[in-house]
Design a protein around this motif. Structure first.
Motif, PDB file in Angstrom:
ATOM      1  N   TRP A  25      -8.499 -15.448 -31.073  1.00 54.31           N
ATOM      2  CA  TRP A  25      -8.711 -15.358 -32.499  1.00 54.31           C
ATOM      3  C   TRP A  25      -7.944 -16.176 -33.212  1.00 54.31           C
ATOM      4  O   TRP A  25      -6.832 -15.742 -33.919  1.00 54.31           O
ATOM      5  N   HIS A  26      -8.273 -17.540 -33.475  1.00 52.87           N
ATOM      6  CA  HIS A  26      -7.515 -18.523 -33.937  1.00 52.87           C
ATOM      7  C   HIS A  26      -7.040 -18.345 -35.193  1.00 52.87           C
ATOM      8  O   HIS A  26      -7.992 -18.391 -36.172  1.00 52.87           O
ATOM      9  N   GLY A  27      -5.903 -18.116 -35.661  1.00 57.58           N
ATOM     10  CA  GLY A  27      -5.647 -18.106 -36.851  1.00 57.58           C
ATOM     11  C   GLY A  27      -5.266 -16.501 -37.530  1.00 57.58           C
ATOM     12  O   GLY A  27      -4.782 -16.149 -38.355  1.00 57.58           O
ATOM     13  N   PHE A  84     -11.210 -18.695 -40.561  1.00 60.13           N
ATOM     14  CA  PHE A  84     -10.860 -18.512 -39.083  1.00 60.13           C
ATOM     15  C   PHE A  84     -11.976 -18.878 -38.107  1.00 60.13           C
ATOM     16  O   PHE A  84     -12.833 -19.069 -38.535  1.00 60.13           O
ATOM     17  N   TRP A  85     -11.675 -18.648 -36.803  1.00 61.10           N
ATOM     18  CA  TRP A  85     -12.650 -19.019 -35.638  1.00 61.10           C
ATOM     19  C   TRP A  85     -12.204 -18.458 -34.464  1.00 61.10           C
ATOM     20  O   TRP A  85     -10.985 -18.165 -34.380  1.00 61.10           O
ATOM     21  N   TYR A  86     -13.150 -18.036 -33.687  1.00 56.32           N
ATOM     22  CA  TYR A  86     -12.940 -17.299 -32.447  1.00 56.32           C
ATOM     23  C   TYR A  86     -13.375 -18.551 -31.423  1.00 56.32           C
ATOM     24  O   TYR A  86     -14.267 -19.061 -31.459  1.00 56.32           O
ATOM     25  N   HIS A  87     -12.483 -18.535 -30.222  1.00 56.01           N
ATOM     26  CA  HIS A  87     -13.231 -19.493 -29.285  1.00 56.01           C
ATOM     27  C   HIS A  87     -12.517 -18.986 -27.771  1.00 56.01           C
ATOM     28  O   HIS A  87     -11.436 -17.863 -27.754  1.00 56.01           O
ATOM     29  N   SER A  88     -13.256 -19.510 -26.668  1.00 59.29           N
ATOM     30  CA  SER A  88     -12.641 -18.860 -25.455  1.00 59.29           C
ATOM     31  C   SER A  88     -11.283 -19.512 -25.440  1.00 59.29           C
ATOM     32  O   SER A  88     -10.781 -20.722 -25.741  1.00 59.29           O
ATOM     33  N   PHE A 123      -0.321 -29.736 -33.556  1.00 58.08           N
ATOM     34  CA  PHE A 123       0.447 -28.312 -32.882  1.00 58.08           C
ATOM     35  C   PHE A 123      -0.183 -27.205 -33.206  1.00 58.08           C
ATOM     36  O   PHE A 123      -0.026 -27.013 -34.518  1.00 58.08           O
ATOM     37  N   HIS A 124      -0.483 -26.251 -32.435  1.00 57.12           N
ATOM     38  CA  HIS A 124      -0.901 -24.827 -32.932  1.00 57.12           C
ATOM     39  C   HIS A 124       0.103 -23.806 -32.600  1.00 57.12           C
ATOM     40  O   HIS A 124       0.441 -23.699 -31.302  1.00 57.12           O
ATOM     41  N   LEU A 125       0.534 -22.840 -33.360  1.00 58.63           N
ATOM     42  CA  LEU A 125       1.085 -21.771 -32.943  1.00 58.63           C
ATOM     43  C   LEU A 125       0.230 -20.328 -33.217  1.00 58.63           C
ATOM     44  O   LEU A 125      -0.459 -20.341 -34.205  1.00 58.63           O
ATOM     45  N   HIS A 126       0.135 -19.736 -32.206  1.00 58.34           N
ATOM     46  CA  HIS A 126      -0.700 -18.598 -32.092  1.00 58.34           C
ATOM     47  C   HIS A 126       0.134 -17.465 -32.968  1.00 58.34           C
ATOM     48  O   HIS A 126       1.301 -17.162 -32.766  1.00 58.34           O
ATOM     49  N   GLY A 127      -1.030 -16.776 -33.654  1.00 57.28           N
ATOM     50  CA  GLY A 127      -0.473 -15.474 -34.083  1.00 57.28           C
ATOM     51  C   GLY A 127       0.264 -15.375 -35.693  1.00 57.28           C
ATOM     52  O   GLY A 127       0.601 -14.447 -36.281  1.00 57.28           O
TER      53      GLY A 127
HETATM   54 CU1  C2O Z   1      -7.596 -22.336 -31.058  1.00 54.37          CU
HETATM   55 CU2  C2O Z   1      -4.806 -21.431 -28.118  1.00 54.37          CU
HETATM   56  O1  C2O Z   1      -6.052 -22.083 -29.697  1.00 54.37           O
END
Ligand code: C2O
Ligand code: CU
Length: 401
Positions: free
Chosen positions: A61-63, A98-102, A337-341
């Motif tokens: 669940w990105h973001g 936001f977006w959701y993805h595999s 760069f993407h930080l989760h959560g």
């Molecule tokens: Cu949209 Cu681990 O990412």
């Protein structure tokens, strides 16, 4: 607070991405992008993922600031095998796009369409005449119009970009907008690699949202760079009846490939309608987590990450301890760069905003600040060029209480 039950079935999908053109995609509930999930701040979302693919998958669940166990990564859950299902449950604390993805075999699963939008609305949203989500993407086909094979060495290093440009799963579609109106466009870059430096016929628009919802104050612009994983929200219009404009990606040099100017969609302006749109001068109070002068607590080297491979671990962070990270890119290409959560603020950036993905340009560095709130567990960060992520450009770390 209401609970929203959603059923998401991942399955092979006959994807008609242009009139008379189709390929075998992977969609949630047979649609690409997957269904729009709409919630209000404070709602609980209960999402059952059923895997009807012939390979494992999960949902990230990105973001969204979900509990660690709901993050959809390999370190917090076993992948959902074909024929199995998994229940995600979390509340949504923030308004935004936001977006959701595999999060398994992403290079293939996202290229084939396994992603969808998720919008959370808050109590004080600006009023615009319409609200739409545009998920941008591209497809790489071979000479016969089939999906090009995945993941050779070259592609892993350079990223995967294709010549078919998609908006909401359709190739260069036509978008209709009424004359005289101003719309809210929630834009998500869902491409594996393609950077989108957006222009709307060269006309001015207002940027008023980013990854973590509204920014402090609208910014006037004629272009905006959206890298993979990022979101922007734009106030678009007003245009005059019967104008025709192009939504384009302007050339951007990310250090690879040949920067070109490319059309994403055509915008046709219909008959004029009354407008009740108003975008306030101040959208939101965003307090700075720290000032530009504060000391760096951690340095993240993109080069080391890129060569580190899977399973690399970064040090723990402690709940409530301010993090000031210097993201250093010594390589000759840009990395989003993407930080989760967790949301961060980009230091030295002018208008305060909450972000979860930020481009670190080639040979430059970007400083971010973030505060781990009380959601201990296993988290990660990675480059959102999915081929780089697949190559191992990522690290896990723990948030500890
Ligand atoms: Cu949209 Cu681990 O990412
Ligand atoms: Cu990268």
């Amino acid at each position: 607070m209401p609970t929203l039950a959603v059923a998401l079935e991942a399955r092979e999908t006959d994807w008609v991405y242009a009139p008379g053109r189709r390929l075998t995609g992977m969609g949630f509930n047979g649609s690409i992008p997957g269904p729009l999930i709409e919630a209000r701040v404070g709602d609980t979302i209960r999402a059952r993922l059923t895997n009807s693919l012939s390979q494992p998958t999960t949902i990230h669940w990105h973001g969204l600031r979900v509990p660690a166990a709901m993050d959809g990564t390999a370190s917090v859950q076993p992948s959902v095998e074909p024929g199995e299902s998994f229940d995600y449950e979390f509340t949504v604390p923030d308004a935004g796009t936001f977006w959701y993805h595999s999060h398994v075999n992403e290079t293939e699963q996202l290229e084939r369409g396994l992603y969808g939008p998720l919008v959370v609305r808050g109590p004080d949203e600006p009023t615009l005449d319409a609200d739409r989500v545009l998920m941008l993407d591209d497809l790489k086909l071979d000479a016969d119009g089939r999906l090009a094979p995945f993941g050779d060495e070259h592609e892993l290093h350079e990223g995967r970009e294709g010549d078919v440009r998609l908006v909401n799963g359709r190739q260069e579609p036509e978008l209709a907008i009424a004359g005289g109106q101003v719309e809210r466009w929630r834009i998500v870059n869902a491409a594996n690699t393609r950077f989108m430096r957006l222009s709307i016929g060269g006309r001015p628009f207002s940027i008023f949202g980013s990854d973590g919802g509204l920014i402090a104050a609208p910014v006037e612009a004629t272009e905006v760079l959206v890298t993979p994983g990022e979101r922007v929200e734009l106030a678009v219009g007003p245009f005059a009846e019967s104008e025709v404009l192009e939504l384009e990606a302007l050339p951007y040099d990310r250090g690879r490939g040949e920067p070109r100017r490319e059309r994403l969609a055509t915008i046709r302006v219909g008959p004029t309608k009354a407008s009740s749109a108003s975008l306030p001068d101040v959208l939101r109070e965003i307090e700075s987590l720290t000032d530009d002068g504060s000391e760096t607590t951690r340095t993240v080297s993109m080069k080391a990450l890129m060569h580190g491979g899977h399973g690399q671990r970064d040090e723990d962070v402690r709940v409530g301890e301010l993090q000031v990270w210097n993201l250093v890119n010594e390589t000759s290409q840009d990395h989003p760069f993407h930080l989760h959560g967790f949301f961060f603020q980009v230091l030295d950036d002018g208008v305060p905003a909450w972000k979860d993905t930020v481009n670190v340009p080639q040979k430059e560095s970007v400083r971010i600040a973030w505060l781990p709130d009380n959601r201990p567990g296993e988290w990660m960060y990675h480059c959102h060029i999915l081929e780089h992520h697949a190559m191992g450009m990522m690290a896990h770390f723990s948030v500890v209480a």
